[in-house]
Design a protein around this motif. Sequence first.
Motif, PDB file in Angstrom:
ATOM      1  N   GLY A 197      -1.138  -2.121  -6.575  1.00 23.27           N
ATOM      2  CA  GLY A 197      -0.614  -2.946  -7.667  1.00 23.27           C
ATOM      3  C   GLY A 197       0.644  -3.698  -7.267  1.00 23.27           C
ATOM      4  O   GLY A 197       0.815  -4.867  -7.616  1.00 23.27           O
ATOM      5  N   LYS A 198       1.522  -3.040  -6.510  1.00 30.30           N
ATOM      6  CA  LYS A 198       2.755  -3.692  -6.075  1.00 30.30           C
ATOM      7  C   LYS A 198       2.460  -4.846  -5.129  1.00 30.30           C
ATOM      8  O   LYS A 198       3.036  -5.943  -5.268  1.00 30.30           O
ATOM      9  N   GLY A 257      -4.818 -17.150   1.301  1.00 30.31           N
ATOM     10  CA  GLY A 257      -3.799 -16.214   0.846  1.00 30.31           C
ATOM     11  C   GLY A 257      -4.396 -15.010   0.152  1.00 30.31           C
ATOM     12  O   GLY A 257      -3.947 -13.874   0.355  1.00 30.31           O
ATOM     13  N   SER A 258      -5.424 -15.243  -0.644  1.00 35.85           N
ATOM     14  CA  SER A 258      -6.071 -14.122  -1.352  1.00 35.85           C
ATOM     15  C   SER A 258      -6.724 -13.164  -0.370  1.00 35.85           C
ATOM     16  O   SER A 258      -6.650 -11.933  -0.537  1.00 35.85           O
ATOM     17  N   ARG A 259      -7.360 -13.707   0.667  1.00 37.11           N
ATOM     18  CA  ARG A 259      -7.992 -12.833   1.666  1.00 37.11           C
ATOM     19  C   ARG A 259      -6.948 -11.993   2.390  1.00 37.11           C
ATOM     20  O   ARG A 259      -7.153 -10.799   2.623  1.00 37.11           O
ATOM     21  N   ILE A 260      -5.834 -12.627   2.746  1.00 31.57           N
ATOM     22  CA  ILE A 260      -4.789 -11.887   3.459  1.00 31.57           C
ATOM     23  C   ILE A 260      -4.178 -10.821   2.555  1.00 31.57           C
ATOM     24  O   ILE A 260      -3.960  -9.672   2.973  1.00 31.57           O
ATOM     25  N   ASP A 261      -3.895 -11.185   1.299  1.00 33.22           N
ATOM     26  CA  ASP A 261      -3.331 -10.209   0.365  1.00 33.22           C
ATOM     27  C   ASP A 261      -4.290  -9.038   0.150  1.00 33.22           C
ATOM     28  O   ASP A 261      -3.861  -7.880   0.088  1.00 33.22           O
ATOM     29  N   SER A 276       0.944  -7.819  -6.994  1.00 32.79           N
ATOM     30  CA  SER A 276       1.918  -8.549  -7.813  1.00 32.79           C
ATOM     31  C   SER A 276       2.909  -9.324  -6.956  1.00 32.79           C
ATOM     32  O   SER A 276       3.437 -10.347  -7.374  1.00 32.79           O
ATOM     33  N   MET A 277       3.158  -8.855  -5.720  1.00 31.62           N
ATOM     34  CA  MET A 277       4.128  -9.526  -4.850  1.00 31.62           C
ATOM     35  C   MET A 277       3.573 -10.808  -4.234  1.00 31.62           C
ATOM     36  O   MET A 277       4.344 -11.716  -3.913  1.00 31.62           O
ATOM     37  N   GLN A 278       2.259 -10.902  -4.041  1.00 31.13           N
ATOM     38  CA  GLN A 278       1.645 -12.018  -3.323  1.00 31.13           C
ATOM     39  C   GLN A 278       2.359 -12.248  -1.976  1.00 31.13           C
ATOM     40  O   GLN A 278       2.987 -13.284  -1.746  1.00 31.13           O
ATOM     41  N   PRO A 279       2.289 -11.262  -1.069  1.00 31.76           N
ATOM     42  CA  PRO A 279       3.053 -11.355   0.186  1.00 31.76           C
ATOM     43  C   PRO A 279       2.705 -12.569   1.029  1.00 31.76           C
ATOM     44  O   PRO A 279       3.570 -13.124   1.704  1.00 31.76           O
ATOM     45  N   SER A 280       1.454 -13.007   1.010  1.00 29.25           N
ATOM     46  CA  SER A 280       1.086 -14.161   1.835  1.00 29.25           C
ATOM     47  C   SER A 280       1.803 -15.414   1.370  1.00 29.25           C
ATOM     48  O   SER A 280       2.285 -16.213   2.190  1.00 29.25           O
ATOM     49  N   ARG A 281       1.897 -15.610   0.064  1.00 29.82           N
ATOM     50  CA  ARG A 281       2.591 -16.795  -0.454  1.00 29.82           C
ATOM     51  C   ARG A 281       4.089 -16.726  -0.146  1.00 29.82           C
ATOM     52  O   ARG A 281       4.713 -17.725   0.214  1.00 29.82           O
TER      53      ARG A 281
END
Length: 445
Positions: free
Chosen positions: A137-138, A366-370, A141-146
Motif C-alpha cells: 500500500g505504501k 511507470g505502472s509496470r515498474i511500480d 501510494s508513493m508512485q516511486p517511478s514518477r
Amino acid sequence: MAQSRTPGNEQVAPDPTSGSTTETASPAESPNDQARRTALRSMKRLAAGLLALMAVIFTVSFALQESYPWLEYVRAAAEGGMVGAIADWFAVTALFRYPLGLKIPHTNIIANRKDEIGASLGEFVETNFLSETVIRGKLESMQPSRRLGAWLTTTSNAERLTDELAVAGQGLLNLLGDDAIKNLIESVAREHLVKPEWGPSLGKVGERLVTSGQQHAAVDLLLDRADGWLRAHPEAFGRVVSQRLPTWLPGFVDKLVDDKAYREVLAFVASARNDRRHPVRKALDEYLSEVMHDLQYESAMIAKVENLKDEILDNAKLREFAGDTWEAVKASLIEALSDPTSALRVGIRSTLSDVGERLTTDGALGSRIDRWLADTASYVVANYRHEIAGVITETVERWPAEETAAKIELQVGRDLQFIRINGTVVGALAGLAIFTLAHAVAALF
C-alpha cells in the motif's frame, strides 16, 4: 551506589535529588543527541528544583504552623508535593538504573530486560510494519517511478548521479584485479575463439555470402583498383612485360609488345568490370564456392585452417592479446569516466534524463515498474521479514545493558521528567485536598 563515567573517565556518585547519575556525552554523539542531553539535564534540574522547593516550604511551614495555624495547609501541600516528587523520581529512575544504587526488585528495568525489550521491539516491527499489505500500500501510494522520473529530469540531479556513477565505476575498475580479468578474457577467448574449429564456421558464413552475391562488391572494388593502377602506372606494367621477353629482341619489338599487352589487359579489366556475366567473375564465384565447401567438409582444408589458427593464436599471443585488450579497455574507461565532457559521461547523463522523461510521461511504463517494485518488496517481506526484524533484536542484544538504558533515556528522558514535575504538583494538590477534607470531616464530628 550507582556510578557513571564522566568524559574524563572519573567516577562520580549519583545525585539523589536529580534522580540520575551525571550523564556522559559520548564523543560519537550526533549534534541532535547532544541537544537532547542538554535538554534532559535542564529538565532534571527543574524537577529536582521543585522537590527542593517543596522541602524548603515544608520545613518553614512545619516550624511555624504552631504560630500560624493556616500554615498547616501549606505544610500539607508541601508534604504531598514531596511525596509525589520522590515517588515519581523513584518510578522514572527505576526504568534506567537502581535508585540510589539499591538493588530493589523490579528496578533498573531496561538494563535487566534489555533482551526481552529488543525481542518485543523486533516482533512489534515485524507484525505492524513488515506487513505485505502495509508495504504494498505504501509503495502504490508513493508512485516511486514518477518520483524518480521527476528527480532525474532535473539537470543537476542527473549530473550528480552521473558523477556518482563515474566515481563508483572508477573505483570498481581499480578494485578489479588485472590478472583475474586477463585470465577471464583469455579463458573466454580460448573457449569461444580457439577451441571451436574455424574452417566449418568460416565455410558456412562464406557460403551464405557467396550464395547471396555479397562477393560481387569486393570483386568490383578489386577490378576498380586494378584499372586505376594500370592507368596510373603504364610504365611499370611495361617494365614487367619487357623483363620477360628474350633479350635478343630489338627494342622496338619490346615497345610494341608492351603496348599490345597493356591495351589487352586494360580491355580485359574493363570488360570484367562492365560485364556481370564475365567468365572471370564466374570463375571467381565457382572458386569461392569450392573453397567454402572445402572449409566445411574437406579434412585437409580444415586442418590447414587449424594450423594457421594455432600459429596466429598460440598461448603466448593469446595471453598478450588478453592483456592488451584489458589494459586498453581499462585505460579508455578510466579516462572517459574521469572527464566530465567525455562522450561516455555525456551519454550517461543523456540516458538518465531520457529515462526520467519516460518515467514521468509514460504512465504504462511507470505502472509496470511500480507493480514490479511492489511485487519484489512484497516477496522480500513475505519471505524474509523475520530475518529483517531480527536485525533489531540482535542489535539490541549486542548493546551493553547500561549503554542501552542510556540510549533510551536520552531519547525519552526529557519527557519522563514531566512525570516528576506533574507528580510534584499533583502531590501538592492531593496533600492539600486530603488535609482539607480530613479537617472538614473532623469538624463535622
